[in-house]
Motif scaffolding. Structure first.
Motif, PDB file in Angstrom:
ATOM      1  N   THR A  50      96.216  87.723  95.667  1.00  0.00           N
ATOM      2  CA  THR A  50      96.102  89.123  96.042  1.00  0.00           C
ATOM      3  C   THR A  50      96.587  90.000  94.890  1.00  0.00           C
ATOM      4  N   GLU A  51      95.732  90.889  94.437  1.00  0.00           N
ATOM      5  CA  GLU A  51      96.098  91.780  93.325  1.00  0.00           C
ATOM      6  C   GLU A  51      96.825  93.014  93.848  1.00  0.00           C
ATOM      7  N   ARG A  52      97.876  93.429  93.118  1.00  0.00           N
ATOM      8  CA  ARG A  52      98.718  94.537  93.562  1.00  0.00           C
ATOM      9  C   ARG A  52      98.894  95.561  92.456  1.00  0.00           C
ATOM     10  N   HIS A  53      99.176  96.807  92.900  1.00  0.00           N
ATOM     11  CA  HIS A  53      99.368  97.924  91.978  1.00  0.00           C
ATOM     12  C   HIS A  53     100.774  97.888  91.375  1.00  0.00           C
ATOM     13  N   ALA A  54     100.986  98.760  90.391  1.00  0.00           N
ATOM     14  CA  ALA A  54     102.258  98.791  89.658  1.00  0.00           C
ATOM     15  C   ALA A  54     103.444  99.089  90.563  1.00  0.00           C
ATOM     16  N   ASN A  55     103.241  99.864  91.633  1.00  0.00           N
ATOM     17  CA  ASN A  55     104.377 100.217  92.492  1.00  0.00           C
ATOM     18  C   ASN A  55     104.861  99.030  93.325  1.00  0.00           C
ATOM     19  N   ALA A  56     104.138  97.904  93.285  1.00  0.00           N
ATOM     20  CA  ALA A  56     104.564  96.695  93.991  1.00  0.00           C
ATOM     21  C   ALA A  56     105.197  95.678  93.052  1.00  0.00           C
ATOM     22  N   VAL A  57     105.470  96.082  91.805  1.00  0.00           N
ATOM     23  CA  VAL A  57     105.966  95.163  90.781  1.00  0.00           C
ATOM     24  C   VAL A  57     107.329  95.620  90.292  1.00  0.00           C
ATOM     25  N   ASN A  58     108.257  94.677  90.177  1.00  0.00           N
ATOM     26  CA  ASN A  58     109.575  94.968  89.611  1.00  0.00           C
ATOM     27  C   ASN A  58     109.940  93.873  88.617  1.00  0.00           C
ATOM     28  N   GLN A  59     110.373  94.292  87.416  1.00  0.00           N
ATOM     29  CA  GLN A  59     110.706  93.359  86.351  1.00  0.00           C
ATOM     30  C   GLN A  59     112.139  93.551  85.878  1.00  0.00           C
ATOM     31  N   THR A  60     112.876  92.461  85.747  1.00  0.00           N
ATOM     32  CA  THR A  60     114.115  92.425  84.984  1.00  0.00           C
ATOM     33  C   THR A  60     114.024  91.197  84.082  1.00  0.00           C
ATOM     34  N   GLU A  61     115.007  90.999  83.236  1.00  0.00           N
ATOM     35  CA  GLU A  61     114.946  89.840  82.347  1.00  0.00           C
ATOM     36  C   GLU A  61     114.882  88.530  83.115  1.00  0.00           C
ATOM     37  N   THR A  62     115.543  88.480  84.268  1.00  0.00           N
ATOM     38  CA  THR A  62     115.652  87.218  85.005  1.00  0.00           C
ATOM     39  C   THR A  62     114.897  87.213  86.324  1.00  0.00           C
ATOM     40  N   ASN A  63     114.186  88.287  86.665  1.00  0.00           N
ATOM     41  CA  ASN A  63     113.501  88.346  87.954  1.00  0.00           C
ATOM     42  C   ASN A  63     112.181  89.089  87.818  1.00  0.00           C
ATOM     43  N   LEU A  64     111.155  88.544  88.462  1.00  0.00           N
ATOM     44  CA  LEU A  64     109.850  89.197  88.540  1.00  0.00           C
ATOM     45  C   LEU A  64     109.414  89.193  89.995  1.00  0.00           C
ATOM     46  N   THR A  65     109.251  90.396  90.557  1.00  0.00           N
ATOM     47  CA  THR A  65     108.790  90.551  91.928  1.00  0.00           C
ATOM     48  C   THR A  65     107.398  91.145  91.914  1.00  0.00           C
ATOM     49  N   ILE A  66     106.466  90.495  92.608  1.00  0.00           N
ATOM     50  CA  ILE A  66     105.105  90.994  92.767  1.00  0.00           C
ATOM     51  C   ILE A  66     104.813  91.007  94.258  1.00  0.00           C
ATOM     52  N   GLY A  67     104.766  92.204  94.847  1.00  0.00           N
ATOM     53  CA  GLY A  67     104.586  92.301  96.285  1.00  0.00           C
ATOM     54  C   GLY A  67     105.721  91.605  97.007  1.00  0.00           C
ATOM     55  N   LEU A  77      81.079  87.854  91.878  1.00  0.00           N
ATOM     56  CA  LEU A  77      81.631  86.940  92.874  1.00  0.00           C
ATOM     57  C   LEU A  77      83.144  87.062  93.039  1.00  0.00           C
ATOM     58  N   LEU A  78      83.862  87.389  91.958  1.00  0.00           N
ATOM     59  CA  LEU A  78      85.319  87.283  91.961  1.00  0.00           C
ATOM     60  C   LEU A  78      86.027  88.101  93.044  1.00  0.00           C
ATOM     61  N   PRO A  79      85.607  89.327  93.375  1.00  0.00           N
ATOM     62  CA  PRO A  79      86.349  90.085  94.399  1.00  0.00           C
ATOM     63  C   PRO A  79      86.437  89.375  95.749  1.00  0.00           C
ATOM     64  N   TYR A  80      85.539  88.454  96.040  1.00  0.00           N
ATOM     65  CA  TYR A  80      85.603  87.751  97.336  1.00  0.00           C
ATOM     66  C   TYR A  80      86.796  86.805  97.409  1.00  0.00           C
ATOM     67  N   ARG A  81      87.326  86.385  96.260  1.00  0.00           N
ATOM     68  CA  ARG A  81      88.486  85.502  96.236  1.00  0.00           C
ATOM     69  C   ARG A  81      89.759  86.224  95.806  1.00  0.00           C
ATOM     70  N   MET A  82      89.646  87.463  95.341  1.00  0.00           N
ATOM     71  CA  MET A  82      90.801  88.201  94.813  1.00  0.00           C
ATOM     72  C   MET A  82      90.870  89.579  95.445  1.00  0.00           C
ATOM     73  N   PRO A  83      91.369  89.682  96.687  1.00  0.00           N
ATOM     74  CA  PRO A  83      91.514  91.001  97.315  1.00  0.00           C
ATOM     75  C   PRO A  83      92.515  91.854  96.561  1.00  0.00           C
ATOM     76  N   ARG A  84      92.378  93.157  96.664  1.00  0.00           N
ATOM     77  CA  ARG A  84      93.248  94.099  95.963  1.00  0.00           C
ATOM     78  C   ARG A  84      93.891  95.046  96.952  1.00  0.00           C
ATOM     79  N   TRP A  85      95.249  95.067  96.963  1.00  0.00           N
ATOM     80  CA  TRP A  85      95.985  95.944  97.863  1.00  0.00           C
ATOM     81  C   TRP A  85      96.662  97.046  97.061  1.00  0.00           C
TER      82      TRP A  85
END
Length: 319
Positions: free
Chosen positions: A84-101, A311-319
């Protein structure tokens, strides 16, 4: 490259700044000790396989953080696939942690990796939730460039590792051997490469071998053959002869891999069969030893073709 403090090995640097039109991914694969299970997880910033990022770049929408996803593939009796693809507001980065959704990867103070997953599969909406712990046998800090201009880079962070999988959905638990790396680049992958194949093999005693064969778009091909010793030291060896493997059964994706002369590799099982990408388990022979390896083939010409992009969007939804 960011260097960790004191004498600790360099972290995976989840706080990496990805330039416009660029990408980064952190990749884990694992096979269970009993041969019944497998998994692959890829955390993308600027997903190189996103049809939305591919089209957006042609319209000047070049922010990689607006195209992030956690790709989770489970193999075995309870097979799952999520991306599932997500926008930038669903992403948080630090040196030791990566959150995606709702999912996250954390590099711990003891230099181990924890993955907390909470995803929904496609095309059947089945939940994938639980925890994965990866313990490197050693940590590699060497970075390899894949193109002459240094725009595409690869670091095999943990060429040999152990993994513990504890999932609630589906309800599975297992242990096995694993691998962890990072790729990152300053331009789209398809701008630089036509095709590549890659494999990693456990060789016993915490040793491993990695083969990387890259057909570059405007340059000579690149072949890497690396033997990682149990202490983390690296021996580069002459790349073995290249052998064609059977095309994948559904999408007829071409595959090739390297193996010692006179001992061609063979496909044990095909894990992923897509129009432009395949993942397999193969038997090969490296440095005089029989090995089982996780193997990938990727066609960037197929990826950028119009029919694949459709074809790709059928396997990769975007929220």
């Amino acid at each position: 490259m960011t260097t960790a403090k004191s004498n600790r090995p360099a972290s995976p640097d989840f706080n990496l700044t990805v330039p416009p039109r660029g990408y980064a991914w952190w990749y884990v694969d694992a096979l269970s000790d009993d041969g019944q299970h497998g998994l692959t997880l890829i955390a993308f910033i600027g997903s190189v396989f996103s049809p939305y990022y591919f089209k957006g770049r042609r319209k000047g929408r070049n922010d990689p953080r607006d195209h992030c996803s956690m790709n989770v593939c489970l193999y075995g009796e309870k097979r799952r696939w999520t991306m599932t693809e997500r926008h930038a507001n669903a992403v948080n980065q630090t040196e030791t942690n990566l959150t995606i959704g709702p999912s996250a990867i954390q590099w711990n103070s003891d230099d181990t990796l924890t993955l907390q997953l909470n995803e929904i599969g496609t095309p059947i909406p089945q939940r994938v939730r639980g925890t994965i712990h990866l313990t490197p046998n050693f940590i590699n800090e060497r970075i390899f460039t894949l193109d002459r201009n240094g725009r595409h880079r690869w670091r095999p962070i943990a060429p040999s590792a152990r993994v513990t999988v504890e999932l609630e959905h589906p309800n599975i638990k297992w242990t096995g051997h694993a691998y962890f790396d990072r790729n990152w680049g300053d331009e789209p992958l398809e701008d630089a490469f036509v095709y590549w194949d890659w494999s990693r093999a456990e060789m016993g005693g915490n040793e491993s071998a990695i083969l990387y064969h890259v057909e570059r778009r405007n340059d000579a091909s690149l072949a890497l053959a690396l033997h990682f010793n149990a202490d983390g030291s690296i021996n580069e060896f002459a790349p073995p002869p290249d052998h064609r493997l059977p095309r994948t059964p559904i999408w007829q994706m071409p595959r090739s891999s390297q193996s010692d002369a006179g001992t061609p590799p063979s496909v044990v099982k095909t894990l992923e069969d897509t129009p432009f990408y395949s993942r397999s388990v193969i038997n090969a022979h490296l440095l005089g030893r029989p090995v089982e390896a996780v193997h990938e083939s990727l066609s960037l010409d197929r990826f950028r073709s119009g029919w694949v992009q459709h074809l790709l969007p059928y396997r990769m939804p975007r929220w």
